[in-house]
Design an enzyme around this catalytic site. Structure first.
Site, short mmCIF file in Angstrom:
data_model
loop_
_atom_site.label_atom_id
_atom_site.label_comp_id
_atom_site.label_asym_id
_atom_site.label_seq_id
_atom_site.Cartn_x
_atom_site.Cartn_y
_atom_site.Cartn_z
CG ASP A 60 -4.02 67.89 27.90
OD1 ASP A 60 -2.88 67.56 27.50
OD2 ASP A 60 -4.94 68.20 27.14
NE ARG A 67 -1.78 72.12 24.93
CZ ARG A 67 -3.04 71.74 25.14
NH1 ARG A 67 -4.03 72.53 24.76
NH2 ARG A 67 -3.31 70.61 25.75
CG HIS A 117 6.42 66.55 30.14
ND1 HIS A 117 5.10 66.17 29.99
CD2 HIS A 117 6.91 66.71 28.87
CE1 HIS A 117 4.80 66.09 28.71
NE2 HIS A 117 5.88 66.41 28.01
CG ASN A 160 0.78 60.14 25.71
OD1 ASN A 160 0.28 60.21 26.83
ND2 ASN A 160 0.43 60.98 24.74
NE ARG A 217 3.49 62.69 23.46
CZ ARG A 217 3.14 63.54 24.42
NH1 ARG A 217 4.02 63.86 25.36
NH2 ARG A 217 1.92 64.06 24.45
#
Length: 265
Positions: free
Chosen positions: A43, A47, A61, A92, A95
């Site tokens: 995770d 960010r 990613h 997910n 998205r």
């Protein structure tokens, strides 16, 4: 200018000390109880990219994807036999289509790397592959099948995975199997048990995770291995996944070795 010089010296000191800290951690976990199965929630990719100043957060990613192969090698070097990596949840899949396509490409590259002869992993896909585009599902399945004769670390790749859905699927599969065998409703109810459901999970035949690691500072399971992680030790770190280092992994193993596992008793 002073700030830059101070940071540079600190950085040099850190780089010099890192190998010694890593060796110390390795010594501390030698000869102590270690997990057989480690599950990883990778995770914090987006960010990390934002805080690192990248305009394109998908860079997070890509950097995080490269870390997965490293993580598997760390596990192999510390005698962890089974790794489950959470790459894409069912949530997910909601998205934006352009981001999803990028994620599918990255996941395909990760799985191809893990399936390479050099890595020697044995792959198992866990999740709802039928929720993925056909070409993505085929690519992942072909990579998985190519590792059947490998002898290295077992790696579960959780893609299109949801913990609640896994339990629902297991119960449905159990009921379908019993119905096909002519079991009555009353007999079927008696046969539903923890053991019988476990045999129909995506991870059937495998030990439950001893240790679950989640990066990025979030302190929840978010539907990851809800059934299997009932008695797992959980270790949270504020470090974002792309910045996760071998010393972070060794710290998790050291913490695990100090805990007293009670399995609900």
């Amino acid at each position: 200018m002073r700030t830059l010089k101070k940071f540079s010296l600190r950085d040099l000191a850190y780089n010099a000390a890192y190998p010694f800290y890593e060796k110390r951690l390795m010594r501390e976990i030698q000869g102590v109880r270690q997990p057989e199965h480690v599950a990883i929630m990778c995770d914090g990719n987006r960010r990390w990219a934002r805080e690192a100043g990248f305009a394109d957060v998908t860079h997070g990613h890509r950097v995080g994807a490269k870390k997965i192969g490293e993580m598997v090698r760390w596990c192999a070097h510390t005698d962890v036999e089974l790794v489950t990596v959470y790459l894409l949840s069912t949530e997910n899949l909601g998205r934006a289509s352009d981001e999803l396509q990028m994620l599918f490409d990255i996941i395909g590259d990760v799985v191809d790397e893990l399936a390479s002869p050099e890595t020697n992993c044995r792959l198992r896909l866990v999740g709802h592959l039928d929720l993925l585009p056909d070409d993505v599902s085929r690519r992942l399945t072909q990579a998985q099948d190519s590792t059947n004769d490998n002898t290295g670390v077992f790696v579960n790749v959780a893609v299109g995975y949801g913990g609640r859905q896994e339990i629902v699927d297991a119960v449905r599969e159990l009921i379908d199997a019993e119905a096909a065998a002519g079991t009555t409703a009353t007999e079927m109810a008696e046969k539903i048990s923890v053991d019988s459901i476990s045999k129909h999970l995506y991870t059937s035949g495998q030990p439950d995770p001893d240790l679950v690691i989640r990066t990025s500072g979030e302190q929840r399971l978010s539907g990851f291995l809800l059934w299997q992680a009932a008695y797992s030790e959980i270790w949270f770190t504020d470090t974002y996944w792309p910045a996760f280092r071998r010393v972070d992994f060794l710290r998790a193993l050291r913490e695990y070795s100090k805990r007293s596992r009670r399995f609900g008793k």
